[in-house]
Scaffold this motif. Sequence first.
Motif, short mmCIF file in Angstrom:
data_model
loop_
_atom_site.label_atom_id
_atom_site.label_comp_id
_atom_site.label_asym_id
_atom_site.label_seq_id
_atom_site.Cartn_x
_atom_site.Cartn_y
_atom_site.Cartn_z
N GLY A 1 39.36 24.98 -31.58
CA GLY A 1 38.09 24.84 -32.29
C GLY A 1 38.26 24.42 -33.73
N ASN A 2 39.31 24.90 -34.35
CA ASN A 2 39.61 24.53 -35.75
C ASN A 2 41.09 24.75 -35.97
N LYS A 3 41.85 23.65 -36.00
CA LYS A 3 43.31 23.77 -36.05
C LYS A 3 43.80 24.40 -37.36
N ASN A 4 42.93 24.38 -38.41
CA ASN A 4 43.33 24.93 -39.70
C ASN A 4 42.75 26.32 -39.95
N ALA A 5 42.16 26.92 -38.92
CA ALA A 5 41.53 28.24 -39.10
C ALA A 5 42.57 29.30 -39.46
N SER A 6 42.19 30.15 -40.41
CA SER A 6 43.08 31.26 -40.79
C SER A 6 42.98 32.38 -39.77
N ASP A 7 43.91 33.33 -39.83
CA ASP A 7 43.87 34.46 -38.92
C ASP A 7 42.58 35.27 -39.09
N GLU A 8 42.10 35.37 -40.34
CA GLU A 8 40.85 36.11 -40.60
C GLU A 8 39.66 35.43 -39.92
N GLU A 9 39.64 34.10 -39.97
CA GLU A 9 38.54 33.35 -39.33
C GLU A 9 38.59 33.51 -37.81
N LEU A 10 39.81 33.54 -37.26
CA LEU A 10 39.97 33.74 -35.81
C LEU A 10 39.41 35.10 -35.41
N ILE A 11 39.76 36.12 -36.18
CA ILE A 11 39.30 37.48 -35.87
C ILE A 11 37.79 37.58 -35.99
N ALA B 1 35.53 35.15 -35.62
CA ALA B 1 34.90 34.46 -34.48
C ALA B 1 35.01 35.30 -33.22
N CYS B 2 36.15 35.95 -33.02
CA CYS B 2 36.33 36.77 -31.81
C CYS B 2 35.45 38.02 -31.85
N LYS B 3 35.23 38.56 -33.03
CA LYS B 3 34.32 39.70 -33.12
C LYS B 3 32.89 39.29 -32.78
N LEU B 4 32.48 38.12 -33.26
CA LEU B 4 31.14 37.62 -32.95
C LEU B 4 30.97 37.36 -31.45
N ALA B 5 32.07 36.90 -30.80
CA ALA B 5 32.03 36.62 -29.35
C ALA B 5 32.38 37.85 -28.52
N GLU C 1 37.53 43.05 -29.14
CA GLU C 1 37.68 44.39 -28.57
C GLU C 1 38.69 44.45 -27.43
N PHE C 2 38.85 43.36 -26.66
CA PHE C 2 39.87 43.39 -25.60
C PHE C 2 41.18 42.77 -26.07
N ILE C 3 41.13 41.84 -27.05
CA ILE C 3 42.36 41.21 -27.54
C ILE C 3 43.25 42.26 -28.21
N THR C 4 42.64 43.14 -28.99
CA THR C 4 43.42 44.15 -29.72
C THR C 4 44.07 45.18 -28.80
N CYS D 1 36.38 31.38 -25.03
CA CYS D 1 35.86 30.00 -25.15
C CYS D 1 34.68 29.94 -26.12
N ILE D 2 33.84 30.98 -26.14
CA ILE D 2 32.73 31.03 -27.09
C ILE D 2 33.28 31.15 -28.51
N ALA D 3 34.30 32.00 -28.69
CA ALA D 3 34.92 32.14 -30.02
C ALA D 3 35.52 30.82 -30.47
N ARG D 4 36.14 30.13 -29.56
CA ARG D 4 36.74 28.82 -29.88
C ARG D 4 35.68 27.84 -30.36
N ALA D 5 34.51 27.86 -29.71
CA ALA D 5 33.41 26.96 -30.10
C ALA D 5 32.82 27.37 -31.45
N LEU D 6 32.72 28.68 -31.70
CA LEU D 6 32.15 29.15 -32.97
C LEU D 6 33.00 28.72 -34.16
N LEU D 7 34.32 28.62 -33.95
CA LEU D 7 35.22 28.22 -35.03
C LEU D 7 34.93 26.79 -35.52
N LYS D 8 34.32 25.98 -34.70
CA LYS D 8 33.98 24.62 -35.12
C LYS D 8 32.83 24.60 -36.12
N LYS D 9 32.02 25.68 -36.12
CA LYS D 9 30.80 25.72 -36.95
C LYS D 9 30.02 24.42 -36.79
#
Length: 577
Positions: free
Chosen positions: A434-444, A446-450, A454-457, A483-491
Amino acid sequence: MLRKILGSVREYKKLSIATPILEAMEVAIECVIPFLIALLVNEIKAGCGMGVILRYGGLLALMALLSLLFGGLAGVTCARASCGLARNLRRDLFYSVQRFSFENIDRFLTSSLVTRMTTDVTNVQNAYMMLIRTAIRAPMMLIFAFAMAFIMGGRMAWIFLFVVPFLAVGLGWVIYKTMPLFRKVFKKYDKLNASIQENVKAMRVVKSFVREGYEQEKFDAAAEDVRADFTRAERILALNGPLMQFCIYAVMVFVLSFGSYTIITSRGLKLDVGQFSALLTYSFMMLNSLMMVSMVFVTIVMAAESGKRIAEVLDEESTLVNPENPIFDVADGSIDFEHVSFKYSKKAERMALEGIDLHIKSGETIGIIGGTGSSKSSLIQLISHLYDATEGTVKVGGRDVRAYDLDSLRNQVAVVLQKNILFSGTIKENLRWGNKNASDEELIQACKLACADEFITQFPDGYDTYIEQGGANVSGGQKQRLCIARALLKKPKVLILDDSTSAVDTRTDARIRSAMRTYIPETTKIIIAQRTASVQDADRIIVMEGGRIDAIGTHAELMADNDIYREIYTSQNKAGD
């Protein structure tokens, strides 16, 4: 077809040219060696001294080493050139497929494309290897050997001119008979690979229904079909051997009998022992060359059909291309369908979509609902220009989608498809699609929003957990949330969820929709769903039926005025409100 395939030689042209030159040198030296041996035999017969023998021996050893050197170098250059061609061909095929639109991809089976990149390219590689080496070596050897045989044996060399046309007719008949069989067998290869691919992909379904026996029978039938056609082709190709053996023994019988008779009757005046030994050697050289020519023909016959199949993919032009002066900036997430009709193929009898007039404001949340086959997914595929509208105009950000640069448009239209795909690699690597330059914080975030965090951790490796091919080691709901988190990272300006929360519970579904409203308020959100609970809080809901828009309104309006929506809601909620 040849021009297309040879266009992939590119940086290996020098090696391809060097190979026949080196082969020519090797052949020339090999043809001189029997001549020197014949001279040595005559010198020994005349009673020469040891000095002459050593001189000839040294010259022969040097010639043999040079022949070995040129032959070895030709083998190296040939291998590099043919393997390089195969690499470039696979690259060109893969890049061509990457440029295809969905319409182009629909014309080829996935298994067929895989076969073309593997089996067909290997066939062409083998043929090219033989063309630049054996196909050069054999004719040159034939010509050199015949010339030397004529010099050494005189009239006896004419026997070869009688053998060659006979052999050519036989080979021509073999090619004529086997070409159609190979054409059929490669198409059946595609079907066989499709059967394997389908079985492996649906292994869980096969096992749950205990249909292994049925699948084995289906595979056996496809494999038997391929075997039968290959057997017929190989049976005809097998005639090459007896045909060549007949020619070899016919020539040998003639040379041995007529040569011996000439030596005896002329007492060595017309033909001496040295000449006779050289003539025998040249006979073997020529017949061996004919055998190699027949092998080249067989390889080319097989590769010709493979080459055509490769050229079909390379010649295929994408039905979607960038305009001359494309637009790179998408102003906003507004979407307009103006008198749009669409069908997947020009040959299709009916439209998948017909008479669509729809206007969506930027930032709106739109729900789309309808029965199976109502063309919900077809509608949203036109927004990101995956297909071209057959009639009418689709606009995003106030501009026709055909005016945009394809990459720019698709970067602003994120789609989470009904069939969610994850790739082999870590969760982080999948998310960064979704965003190849996304930081770890941005990944987390997006995953929280999707609701994926809760299951990744809970995984031992967390976000570094390795995802197996196709996401086989995560559940359907987990796959959807990733997949939803991946799409959200594109904003993106437009976010489309194509029934992408069907595998999660309604509570999680509601949390995801609530998070999207706060995280991307200015993004246009289109939610395709089978259940009304997923769309009832949308700004507007579109009811699809038979490729048309049956009604548009809020949940309350459709409950009051639309029979289709009310029936869906009632069936899902028993007695309703």
